[in-house]
Write a protein that holds these residues in place. Structure first.
Motif, mmCIF file in Angstrom:
data_model
loop_
_atom_site.group_PDB
_atom_site.id
_atom_site.type_symbol
_atom_site.label_atom_id
_atom_site.label_comp_id
_atom_site.label_asym_id
_atom_site.label_seq_id
_atom_site.Cartn_x
_atom_site.Cartn_y
_atom_site.Cartn_z
ATOM 1 N N LEU A 63 0.824 -1.202 0.000
ATOM 2 C CA LEU A 63 0.000 0.000 0.000
ATOM 3 C C LEU A 63 0.861 1.256 0.000
ATOM 4 O O LEU A 63 0.575 2.227 -0.718
ATOM 5 C CB LEU A 63 -0.938 -0.005 1.210
ATOM 6 N N PHE A 64 1.937 1.251 0.794
ATOM 7 C CA PHE A 64 2.819 2.422 0.868
ATOM 8 C C PHE A 64 3.435 2.723 -0.491
ATOM 9 O O PHE A 64 3.400 3.862 -0.970
ATOM 10 C CB PHE A 64 3.926 2.188 1.906
ATOM 11 N N GLN A 65 3.996 1.692 -1.141
ATOM 12 C CA GLN A 65 4.661 1.914 -2.430
ATOM 13 C C GLN A 65 3.659 2.300 -3.508
ATOM 14 O O GLN A 65 3.934 3.173 -4.339
ATOM 15 C CB GLN A 65 5.427 0.653 -2.852
ATOM 16 N N VAL A 66 2.479 1.680 -3.494
ATOM 17 C CA VAL A 66 1.455 2.004 -4.495
ATOM 18 C C VAL A 66 1.028 3.465 -4.367
ATOM 19 O O VAL A 66 1.000 4.208 -5.354
ATOM 20 C CB VAL A 66 0.233 1.068 -4.345
ATOM 21 N N VAL A 67 0.712 3.892 -3.142
ATOM 22 C CA VAL A 67 0.284 5.277 -2.931
ATOM 23 C C VAL A 67 1.421 6.242 -3.226
ATOM 24 O O VAL A 67 1.227 7.304 -3.828
ATOM 25 C CB VAL A 67 -0.247 5.469 -1.488
ATOM 26 N N SER A 68 2.652 5.885 -2.831
ATOM 27 C CA SER A 68 3.812 6.739 -3.071
ATOM 28 C C SER A 68 4.065 6.929 -4.568
ATOM 29 O O SER A 68 4.357 8.034 -5.019
ATOM 30 C CB SER A 68 5.053 6.147 -2.398
ATOM 31 N N PHE A 69 3.925 5.851 -5.347
ATOM 32 C CA PHE A 69 4.206 5.939 -6.780
ATOM 33 C C PHE A 69 3.068 6.600 -7.549
ATOM 34 O O PHE A 69 3.318 7.401 -8.446
ATOM 35 C CB PHE A 69 4.507 4.552 -7.351
ATOM 36 N N ILE A 70 1.815 6.310 -7.203
ATOM 37 C CA ILE A 70 0.713 6.907 -7.966
ATOM 38 C C ILE A 70 0.584 8.391 -7.645
ATOM 39 O O ILE A 70 0.164 9.182 -8.496
ATOM 40 C CB ILE A 70 -0.620 6.167 -7.701
ATOM 41 N N THR A 71 0.959 8.789 -6.417
ATOM 42 C CA THR A 71 0.934 10.222 -6.082
ATOM 43 C C THR A 71 2.251 10.894 -6.430
ATOM 44 O O THR A 71 2.437 12.087 -6.166
ATOM 45 C CB THR A 71 0.654 10.434 -4.578
ATOM 46 N N THR A 72 3.178 10.159 -7.010
ATOM 47 C CA THR A 72 4.502 10.641 -7.452
ATOM 48 C C THR A 72 5.278 11.291 -6.304
ATOM 49 O O THR A 72 6.005 12.252 -6.501
ATOM 50 C CB THR A 72 4.382 11.630 -8.636
ATOM 51 N N THR A 73 5.122 10.737 -5.083
ATOM 52 C CA THR A 73 5.819 11.292 -3.922
ATOM 53 C C THR A 73 7.253 10.797 -3.853
ATOM 54 O O THR A 73 8.190 11.578 -3.704
ATOM 55 C CB THR A 73 5.075 10.926 -2.616
ATOM 56 N N GLY A 74 7.443 9.491 -3.924
ATOM 57 C CA GLY A 74 8.797 8.944 -3.873
ATOM 58 C C GLY A 74 9.285 8.600 -2.485
ATOM 59 O O GLY A 74 10.445 8.207 -2.314
ATOM 60 N N LEU A 75 8.436 8.759 -1.450
ATOM 61 C CA LEU A 75 8.808 8.260 -0.128
ATOM 62 C C LEU A 75 8.840 6.740 -0.168
ATOM 63 O O LEU A 75 8.215 6.121 -1.030
ATOM 64 C CB LEU A 75 7.804 8.721 0.933
ATOM 65 N N SER A 76 9.556 6.127 0.785
ATOM 66 C CA SER A 76 9.704 4.673 0.743
ATOM 67 C C SER A 76 9.711 4.076 2.138
ATOM 68 O O SER A 76 10.224 4.678 3.080
ATOM 69 C CB SER A 76 11.018 4.323 0.024
ATOM 70 N N ASN A 77 9.116 2.901 2.262
ATOM 71 C CA ASN A 77 9.239 2.133 3.506
ATOM 72 C C ASN A 77 9.822 0.753 3.238
ATOM 73 O O ASN A 77 9.886 -0.102 4.123
ATOM 74 C CB ASN A 77 7.881 1.999 4.201
ATOM 75 N N ASP A 78 10.253 0.531 1.978
ATOM 76 C CA ASP A 78 10.856 -0.738 1.574
ATOM 77 C C ASP A 78 11.626 -0.458 0.292
ATOM 78 O O ASP A 78 11.403 0.569 -0.353
ATOM 79 C CB ASP A 78 9.755 -1.785 1.331
ATOM 80 N N ASP A 79 12.536 -1.369 -0.086
ATOM 81 C CA ASP A 79 13.283 -1.171 -1.329
ATOM 82 C C ASP A 79 12.678 -2.022 -2.425
ATOM 83 O O ASP A 79 12.885 -3.235 -2.491
ATOM 84 C CB ASP A 79 14.762 -1.516 -1.139
ATOM 85 N N ALA A 80 11.901 -1.394 -3.292
ATOM 86 C CA ALA A 80 11.209 -2.106 -4.367
ATOM 87 C C ALA A 80 12.178 -2.688 -5.391
ATOM 88 O O ALA A 80 11.786 -3.521 -6.203
ATOM 89 C CB ALA A 80 10.221 -1.170 -5.062
ATOM 90 N N GLY A 81 13.440 -2.258 -5.343
ATOM 91 C CA GLY A 81 14.433 -2.785 -6.270
ATOM 92 C C GLY A 81 14.670 -4.274 -6.101
ATOM 93 O O GLY A 81 15.157 -4.940 -7.018
ATOM 94 N N PHE A 82 14.334 -4.815 -4.941
ATOM 95 C CA PHE A 82 14.524 -6.242 -4.674
ATOM 96 C C PHE A 82 13.217 -7.031 -4.793
ATOM 97 O O PHE A 82 13.186 -8.214 -4.497
ATOM 98 C CB PHE A 82 15.133 -6.434 -3.273
ATOM 99 N N TRP A 83 12.158 -6.372 -5.199
ATOM 100 C CA TRP A 83 10.875 -7.051 -5.359
ATOM 101 C C TRP A 83 10.824 -7.793 -6.703
ATOM 102 O O TRP A 83 11.646 -7.536 -7.594
ATOM 103 C CB TRP A 83 9.737 -6.033 -5.293
ATOM 104 N N PRO A 84 9.849 -8.693 -6.900
ATOM 105 C CA PRO A 84 9.683 -9.374 -8.203
ATOM 106 C C PRO A 84 9.481 -8.363 -9.330
ATOM 107 O O PRO A 84 8.873 -7.304 -9.131
ATOM 108 C CB PRO A 84 8.413 -10.216 -7.984
ATOM 109 N N HIS A 85 9.971 -8.688 -10.495
ATOM 110 C CA HIS A 85 9.938 -7.754 -11.617
ATOM 111 C C HIS A 85 8.517 -7.368 -12.028
ATOM 112 O O HIS A 85 8.298 -6.280 -12.562
ATOM 113 C CB HIS A 85 10.688 -8.334 -12.812
ATOM 114 N N LEU A 86 7.552 -8.255 -11.776
ATOM 115 C CA LEU A 86 6.175 -7.926 -12.113
ATOM 116 C C LEU A 86 5.678 -6.722 -11.300
ATOM 117 O O LEU A 86 4.893 -5.913 -11.796
ATOM 118 C CB LEU A 86 5.268 -9.137 -11.866
ATOM 119 N N THR A 87 6.168 -6.594 -10.072
ATOM 120 C CA THR A 87 5.783 -5.431 -9.266
ATOM 121 C C THR A 87 6.342 -4.145 -9.883
ATOM 122 O O THR A 87 5.728 -3.083 -9.767
ATOM 123 C CB THR A 87 6.275 -5.549 -7.815
#
Length: 487
Positions: free
Chosen positions: A308-332
């Motif tokens: 939820l944090f990454q989805v809201v951060s990316f759709i609102t173009t904020t860029g705050l983070s509570n996890d490193d999406a770089g290590f998530w599955p590529h589909l994400t």
């Protein structure tokens, strides 16, 4: 003369007074904490004040009236000039050691992109940190829009200027006078920021962190006072509060005005754009949560919170983070890239293509399929009860084409430069033109720096941030031949 440079000089001078005044707040902050950035802000403030007088001198004979051409020039120049003078605190203090990096950092601040070339923000003095957050907060609703709200008499032809700076294809007015509407919108913005800051403080942040994170969260900018973004606080409550206020900042501020001051909550719930915004967040969160649980074996609550944090951060173009999406599955990554492109609601502090344009495109495509079966049918495009004029649809398709061309062109330039591979070039280009500031690989990610890019790439990125913030047309129209012709 095609362009009235006298009135443009006068407006730039007036706006530089405002920038110098805002810098003086950071000077006070530097005095309070007794750190080594006092001289940097003192010199920067004096330099900006002095330059304001110079601009005003050259515009002293100007009449307070703008043509449409003048409005487009002044809006673009305001962002360029503000970023130029805004970089001096970084350069004089030594926080950033090159002109290129300082301009990149400042443009990223004012456009609320949030990409940073500073590796260790925790080493910065409080005044500099406050300046970074303040830049994003002022840039959130627009530099010129801020001026229209505070001192409308400074910007002659304010309706034309607002049209050049505002985001989204449709303009909704709360009041016949634009300056009154601007005051109401800025009142909501201030109220949202105060509520966010007090919530962060109550959740355990120190007052300085709470103030800075409140400004960058409601501006959907994403600059942090700690290297680890919100991870530094190790607080689920703070993360959920950040999600809430990022989400609220992504809603059209006219709708927030209707729900807060007019108590018309139903107007928000029934709004076509808001329904698409909310539905997209719920679907994307569910998909990413499923992938985190099945692929990376997250527990349910951490998976829900991170998704939820990454989805809201990316759709609102904020860029705050509570996890490193770089290590998530590529589909994400694909899902998050789609959210970066989409953006939140028009009339908010967010970047991206905007939900209202996505909704309009869907309706246009649906009508085209119906036209195949019923060639003579008249099928208007409607947003709620409002019919969209044909001219707006033509502008929409032109904007979509330009958006796609800009993405492909900048991606190709980055690949040819040889520093970045094609996948990361695409994500970085999309991140910058959508004003997100977070990449998706492990080199330029949400918790990393952009400092490793070449000088040429940083200047290209600075231009892309500006073009994205002013929604492409405002900047690119200046490079057309017809713009500079007399007739």
């Amino acid at each position: 003369m095609v362009i009235n440079w006298n009135i443009i000089s006068k407006i730039l001078g007036s706006l530089l007074f405002i920038e110098a005044f805002i810098m003086s707040w950071c000077l006070v902050m530097a005095f309070v904490f007794e750190e080594d950035d006092v001289l940097a802000f003192l010199m920067s403030t004096l330099l900006t004040f002095g330059s304001a007088f110079v601009f005003l001198y050259f515009g002293r004979k100007a009449e307070n009236a703008l043509s449409r051409r003048d409005a487009y020039v002044v809006v673009t120049l305001v962002w360029v000039v503000f970023s130029f003078f805004g970089m001096f605190p970084f350069l004089i203090h030594g926080s950033v050691d090159s002109f290129t990096d300082a301009y990149f950092e400042t443009m990223s601040g004012f456009t609320t992109t949030g990409a940073t070339v500073i590796d260790d923000v925790e080493a910065l003095p409080h005044g500099i940190l406050f300046w970074r957050s303040l830049m994003q907060w002022i840039g959130g609703l627009g530099i010129v829009f801020f001026t229209i709200a505070v001192l409308p008499s400074l910007v002659g032809g304010s309706v034309k200027v607002f049209a050049a700076e505002a985001t989204g294809p449709m303009r909704s007015k709360m009041h016949p006078r634009l300056s009154t509407s601007a005051k109401w919108i800025w009142s909501i913005y201030v109220l949202l920021t105060l509520a966010c800051g007090l919530s962060f403080w109550a959740a355990g942040m120190e007052w300085f962190d709470a103030t800075n994170y409140a400004m960058t969260t409601t501006a959907t900018g994403g600059f942090s006072t700690h290297n680890g973004s919100t991870v530094f606080f190790n607080s689920n409550t703070i993360e959920y509060l950040a999600i809430l206020f990022q989400f609220l900042a992504g809603i059209n501020f006219t709708l927030l005005y209707m729900s807060i001051f007019k108590l018309k909550v139903g107007a928000v719930v029934r709004n076509t754009e808001f329904k698409l915004y909310l539905t997209t967040i719920l679907i994307a969160t569910a998909l990413i949560m499923y992938l985190l649980i099945t692929r990376l074996h997250y527990n349910y609550e951490p998976a829900f919170r991170s998704a939820l944090f990454q989805v809201v951060s990316f759709i609102t173009t904020t860029g705050l983070s509570n996890d490193d999406a770089g290590f998530w599955p590529h589909l994400t990554w694909v899902i998050l890239m789609a959210l970066m492109f989409m953006g939140a609601c028009a009339g908010s502090t967010t970047g991206g293509f905007k939900c209202v344009r996505i909704s309009m495109l869907i309706k246009v495509l649906r009508n085209e399929f119906r036209h195949i079966l019923h060639p003579n049918a008249v099928l208007p495009v409607k947003l709620g009860d409002q019919s969209v004029p044909q001219g707006k649809l033509v502008s929409l398709l032109a904007f979509f084409t330009l958006y796609a061309v800009m993405l492909l062109f900048t991606t190709a330039v980055m690949v040819v430069a040889g520093q970045i591979d094609i996948i990361n070039s695409l994500t970085i280009s999309l991140s910058l033109i959508s004003n997100v500031g977070a990449g998706l690989d492990t080199n330029i990610g949400p918790q990393m720096s952009w400092a490793d890019l070449s000088i040429e790439m940083k200047w290209a990125c600075s231009v892309l941030m500006l073009v994205g913030r002013l929604e492409i047309m405002t900047v690119l129209v200046l490079f057309t031949r017809s713009f500079w012709r007399e007739n």
